[in-house]
Design a protein around this motif. Structure first.
Motif, short mmCIF file in Angstrom:
data_model
loop_
_atom_site.label_atom_id
_atom_site.label_comp_id
_atom_site.label_asym_id
_atom_site.label_seq_id
_atom_site.Cartn_x
_atom_site.Cartn_y
_atom_site.Cartn_z
N LEU A 142 0.84 -1.21 0.00
CA LEU A 142 0.00 0.00 0.00
C LEU A 142 0.87 1.25 0.00
O LEU A 142 0.63 2.22 -0.73
N ASN A 143 1.91 1.19 0.83
CA ASN A 143 2.82 2.32 0.95
C ASN A 143 3.48 2.62 -0.39
O ASN A 143 3.55 3.76 -0.84
N LEU A 144 3.93 1.53 -1.06
CA LEU A 144 4.57 1.67 -2.36
C LEU A 144 3.61 2.32 -3.36
O LEU A 144 3.97 3.25 -4.09
N CYS A 145 2.35 1.82 -3.35
CA CYS A 145 1.35 2.38 -4.27
C CYS A 145 1.15 3.86 -3.99
O CYS A 145 1.04 4.68 -4.92
N ALA A 146 1.10 4.21 -2.68
CA ALA A 146 0.89 5.62 -2.34
C ALA A 146 2.02 6.48 -2.87
O ALA A 146 1.79 7.56 -3.43
N GLU A 147 3.27 5.99 -2.73
CA GLU A 147 4.41 6.79 -3.19
C GLU A 147 4.39 6.92 -4.72
O GLU A 147 4.60 8.00 -5.26
N VAL A 148 4.13 5.79 -5.40
CA VAL A 148 4.10 5.84 -6.87
C VAL A 148 3.00 6.78 -7.34
O VAL A 148 3.21 7.63 -8.22
N THR A 205 1.18 11.91 -9.59
CA THR A 205 0.41 13.15 -9.44
C THR A 205 1.31 14.36 -9.63
O THR A 205 0.95 15.33 -10.30
N LEU A 206 2.49 14.26 -9.02
CA LEU A 206 3.43 15.37 -9.13
C LEU A 206 3.82 15.57 -10.59
O LEU A 206 3.89 16.70 -11.09
N LEU A 207 4.08 14.43 -11.28
CA LEU A 207 4.42 14.49 -12.71
C LEU A 207 3.34 15.24 -13.49
O LEU A 207 3.62 16.13 -14.30
N PHE A 208 2.10 14.88 -13.19
CA PHE A 208 0.95 15.51 -13.85
C PHE A 208 0.94 17.02 -13.60
O PHE A 208 0.78 17.82 -14.52
N ARG A 209 1.15 17.39 -12.35
CA ARG A 209 1.10 18.82 -12.02
C ARG A 209 2.25 19.58 -12.67
O ARG A 209 2.11 20.74 -13.07
N VAL A 210 3.42 18.91 -12.76
CA VAL A 210 4.55 19.56 -13.43
C VAL A 210 4.24 19.77 -14.90
O VAL A 210 4.49 20.84 -15.46
N THR A 222 11.47 12.06 -8.08
CA THR A 222 11.50 11.37 -6.78
C THR A 222 11.97 12.31 -5.69
O THR A 222 11.38 12.35 -4.61
N SER A 223 13.02 13.09 -5.97
CA SER A 223 13.55 13.91 -4.87
C SER A 223 12.54 14.99 -4.50
O SER A 223 12.37 15.29 -3.31
N CYS A 224 11.85 15.57 -5.47
CA CYS A 224 10.85 16.60 -5.14
C CYS A 224 9.67 15.97 -4.39
O CYS A 224 9.19 16.53 -3.40
N HIS A 225 9.23 14.81 -4.85
CA HIS A 225 8.09 14.17 -4.20
C HIS A 225 8.39 13.89 -2.73
O HIS A 225 7.61 14.25 -1.85
N PHE A 226 9.54 13.24 -2.46
CA PHE A 226 9.84 12.91 -1.07
C PHE A 226 10.12 14.17 -0.26
O PHE A 226 9.91 14.18 0.95
N GLY A 227 10.61 15.23 -0.93
CA GLY A 227 10.85 16.47 -0.21
C GLY A 227 9.58 17.14 0.25
O GLY A 227 9.45 17.52 1.41
N ILE A 228 8.60 17.26 -0.66
CA ILE A 228 7.41 18.02 -0.27
C ILE A 228 6.43 17.19 0.55
O ILE A 228 5.46 17.73 1.06
N ALA A 283 14.58 5.44 -3.91
CA ALA A 283 13.59 5.45 -4.99
C ALA A 283 14.25 5.88 -6.30
O ALA A 283 13.95 5.32 -7.36
N ALA A 284 15.15 6.86 -6.22
CA ALA A 284 15.81 7.32 -7.44
C ALA A 284 16.66 6.19 -8.03
O ALA A 284 16.66 5.98 -9.25
N ALA A 285 17.38 5.46 -7.17
CA ALA A 285 18.23 4.37 -7.67
C ALA A 285 17.36 3.30 -8.34
O ALA A 285 17.68 2.82 -9.43
N LEU A 286 16.26 2.96 -7.69
CA LEU A 286 15.33 1.99 -8.29
C LEU A 286 14.83 2.49 -9.63
O LEU A 286 14.83 1.76 -10.63
#
Lengths: 257, 246, 264
Positions: A14-20, A25-30, A215-221, A240-243
């Motif tokens: 669930l956690n993984l799905c939430a992060e993805v 969502t962030l990609l969309f907004r960008v 990834t870095s922006c998502h985990f930051g905000i 996440a970035a390495a993956l």
């Protein structure tokens, strides 16, 4: 015990799905902010400068030794056949197509991406993002989009620099460690390595830059829980970035010529 | 008990302590006050040998502390208990284990039951019976402070250093903490050094005051003499005025 | 602008040199701690091993599996263009994995995963003064915090590296078979691996595994300045341990080339 295990697996899925989902969502907004392009140019310029200056030493060092490592691997392989004429080609091919973009991307993620997460995370925990919202400034437009663009551009440019440095490193170490003269290295390199190999790697680099940025922006905000949360977010972001880098490398290798 | 003579200390090329000369008699109670970032906590840590001064002498109980190598400093540190500004509770240990930790390190052969009994007695003294099995992250700010005090005092060290024992606490809890500290001090007749920004509450507790400003001593003497101090920085700070050098 | 650039390069070099010597002193104290154990920490080593393994198993499986496929794909593509003889792909791929690619890639992944974790953990202990509190009770933070992580990371990097080799070779074989019709019998040939290759690969894993906690532990212990400090320490840990891994990998590769692998 078994129930516990399944609960843990379920929670992490669930956690993984939430992060993805959050990253998408962030990609969309960008993307919305880029169509038509409306974002803060000054902030973009500042970020480009900061990220570039910060990463040059680390990228040069990494590339130099990567070239060395690759030439040694090529040497171990060709010594058996006595085919030193293949060393330049082997090192160039490996560095340009795979190892160069990959290692430089990982180092860029460690240097710039994690820094970016820490920076944005600190802005979240000190309520600076809320402050921007209160002034009706869209944080995505003002903070995220400039960073995303800067990282794509910078990793692309840094990979060009890194490619050059890695080949110089490979040629030098090839002469010193593997008895491959500079001339034969150059002949082998220039005859067998094609422009397509370079562009293959550079397209990868731009995509890696995009992944590191998202990834870095998502985990930051999305930092929660004060100081400790920032540390945890940085940790999650680099993982996440390495993956993302490795998995997208896998897909890109097929997709690109 | 503790004698500082012309202590100077630099951290990352920035002077933090400058020419600190200070003598602490056994059994006295000192308060260190001063504006933020004036070197109060650094001074307290220097007294325990956690920082090594660049110049000057520091004699603790007859021992030249900065002259000792790190592994030997523990002999001096055993005579001291410290409450850290951020409490410094070990987040990988439960409350009871946290309190017992210094005692167990000091007496490696002490049986487990006695360790537990001593730690429980200490937790009772600070009013935290029943929290033995909690993790530090489950405690409120005031409870963490009290666990920190319990851990600092469990070895009955002759010198106790409290760095901000009441920062961020409400007035009622503040009074309770000072009552607790006073009780502990009367029981063991220890030398106490307390750092605080809450000057009125602190002044009830101490009998001597050291005022630090930018790493320099601006006042050093009995608590009652603070009002009469002519130094403009001390004058302004103690009265909380907006006009002045600060 | 230009002088600014040189100033920043100069500051970088100076910072690196200073950090290098401090990390070296921590490494020295760690080795001393390993051979003269003052802390009874066997349980702690096991706990750290579990932490490292638990954190990295899935991560290593996914990343190294994907990399194995990619590398085989690139190699086969190139061979198709030149000779078309796929019979040597398997043996040479497996050999290259054992002595070169698996050690550096596994270690890079662990530097990211484990190094960042160690630095965040020890860094937040430093800024909340827990390290000072340890020193107050006469505990050496290097003995107590870094030595168990050092031992655990060496063992687990070795274990995960061997595991990663299996994953990479299986993934590579799968790719070679499905995309390039390389028979499994032709792919799984292990005779090409010399003792020299094996020695170089295992040495790399152990050395990288030991370097990561020392570098990240140093970054954690030298944390300053509150909550932002922990973020900075984590960042520094990732970048410094990755760079250390790359440089060490280069040095061991060079030594291996000139000694045990020279005759092959």
């Amino acid at each position: 015990m078994a129930g516990n295990f399944f609960a843990a697996v379920g929670a992490s899925v669930l956690n993984l799905c939430a992060e993805v989902g959050g990253i998408l969502t962030l990609l969309f907004r960008v993307l919305i902010c880029l169509l038509p392009p409306r974002f803060d140019l000054d902030e973009t310029w500042r970020n480009l400068h900061k990220m570039g200056v910060r990463s040059v030493p680390i990228i040069v060092l990494t590339a130099f030794f990567t070239g060395g490592i690759m030439v040694i691997q090529a040497a171990v392989f060709v010594k058996k056949f006595g085919a030193t004429s293949l060393v330049g080609w082997g090192a160039g091919y490996a560095v340009f197509r795979e190892i160069g973009p990959m290692l430089l991307g990982l180092m860029f993620s460690g240097r710039v991406g994690s820094n970016n997460t820490a920076e944005l995370g600190t802005m979240v925990v000190t309520e600076q993002i809320d402050g921007l919202r209160a002034l009706s400034i869209d944080p995505v437009r003002y903070l995220i989009v400039p960073r995303v663009l800067s990282m794509i551009v910078m990793l692309f440019l840094l990979t060009i620099l890194g490619d050059v440095v890695a080949i110089v490193g490979a040629a030098l170490f090839g002469t010193v460690l593997a008895d491959v003269s500079l001339a034969s290295f150059w002949v082998s390199f220039s005859q067998n390595v094609h422009v397509a190999d370079v562009t293959h790697g550079l397209i990868k680099a731009a995509v890696f830059g995009f992944i590191v940025a998202l990834t870095s922006c998502h985990f930051g905000i999305t930092v929660k829980g004060g100081a400790v949360g920032v540390g945890r977010a940085v940790n999650n972001a680099v993982v996440a970035a390495a993956l993302g880098i490795v998995l997208s490398d896998y897909l890109l290798t097929y997709a690109l010529p | 008990m503790i004698h500082c003579d012309g202590l100077c200390l630099q951290l990352t090329h920035r002077p933090v302590l400058a020419d600190v000369t200070w003598h602490i008699e056994a059994g006295s109670v000192w308060g260190i006050i001063g504006p933020p970032a004036s070197g109060k906590s650094v001074l307290a840590k220097t007294l325990c040998g956690l920082f090594t001064p660049r110049q000057g002498r520091l004699i603790v109980d007859g021992v030249d502390l900065p002259g000792l190598p790190e592994p030997d400093r523990v002999r001096v540190r055993r005579k001291m208990g410290m409450l850290f500004q951020n409490n410094a509770l070990f987040d990988f240990l439960r409350v009871l284990e946290n309190v017992a930790f210094p005692l167990a390190r000091q007496n490696p052969k002490m049986p487990q039951d006695e360790l537990v009994a001593r730690a429980q007695e200490r937790l009772r003294a600070v009013g935290l019976s029943g929290s033995e099995e909690k993790w530090p992250s489950e405690l409120s700010g005031g409870m963490k402070k009290r666990v920190g005090i319990a851990r600092a005092t469990i070895c009955n060290a002759p010198v106790l250093i409290y760095d901000e024992p009441t920062a961020g606490l409400d007035p009622v809890t503040t009074s309770k903490i000072y009552d607790l500290l006073t009780g502990l001090r009367q029981k063991h007749a220890s030398t106490v050094i307390a750092i605080s920004s809450d000057i009125p509450a602190l002044r009830h507790f101490v009998d001597h005051i050291l005022f630090l400003h930018q790493g320099r001593i601006r006042y050093c003497g009995p608590e009652s003499g603070l009002e009469a101090c002519e130094d403009p920085v001390v004058y302004q700070f103690v009265r909380g005025q907006t006009e002045g050098p600060l | 602008m230009i002088s600014n650039f040189f100033a920043s390069v100069g500051a970088f070099v100076l910072g690196m040199v200073e950090a290098f010597f401090q990390a070296l002193s921590i490494a020295g104290r760690t080795f001393r701690g390993v051979f003269h154990p003052k802390e009874r920490a066997r349980g702690e080593v096991l706990h750290q091993m579990y932490q490292i393994g638990n954190r990295s198993l899935l991560f290593v499986t996914v990343t190294l599996g994907a990399l194995g496929m990619v590398l085989v794909f690139q190699v086969c593509l190139q061979i198709n263009k030149i000779t078309g003889d796929q019979s040597q792909v398997g043996p040479e791929f497996i050999r290259g994995m054992v002595h070169a690619f698996v050690p550096i890639l596994t270690a890079m992944m662990l530097a990211t995963r484990v190094g960042a974790g160690i630095a965040a953990e020890i860094g937040s202990m430093t800024v909340t003064e827990q390290v000072d509190a340890l020193r107050m009770t006469g505990v050496d933070p290097v003995d107590y915090l870094i030595v168990p992580r050092f031992l655990a990371s060496m063992i687990m990097t070795l274990v995960l590296g061997i595991y990663a080799t299996v994953i990479v070779v299986l993934a590579g074989a799968l790719m070679a078979h499905t995309a390039f019709d390389v028979n499994y019998n032709v792919f799984f040939v292990f005779e090409k691996i010399t003792w020299g290759d094996l020695g170089v690969g295992l040495t790399k894993l152990v050395v990288h595994g030991g370097a990561i906690p020392i570098v990240s532990g140093y970054c954690g212990l030298s944390t300053t300045g509150g909550s932002e400090g922990v973020g900075t320490a984590t960042t520094r840990a990732v970048i410094n341990s990755s760079l250390t891994v790359i440089i060490l990998d280069f040095v061991i590769s060079a030594i291996g080339l000139m000694t045990v692998q020279s005759g092959t």
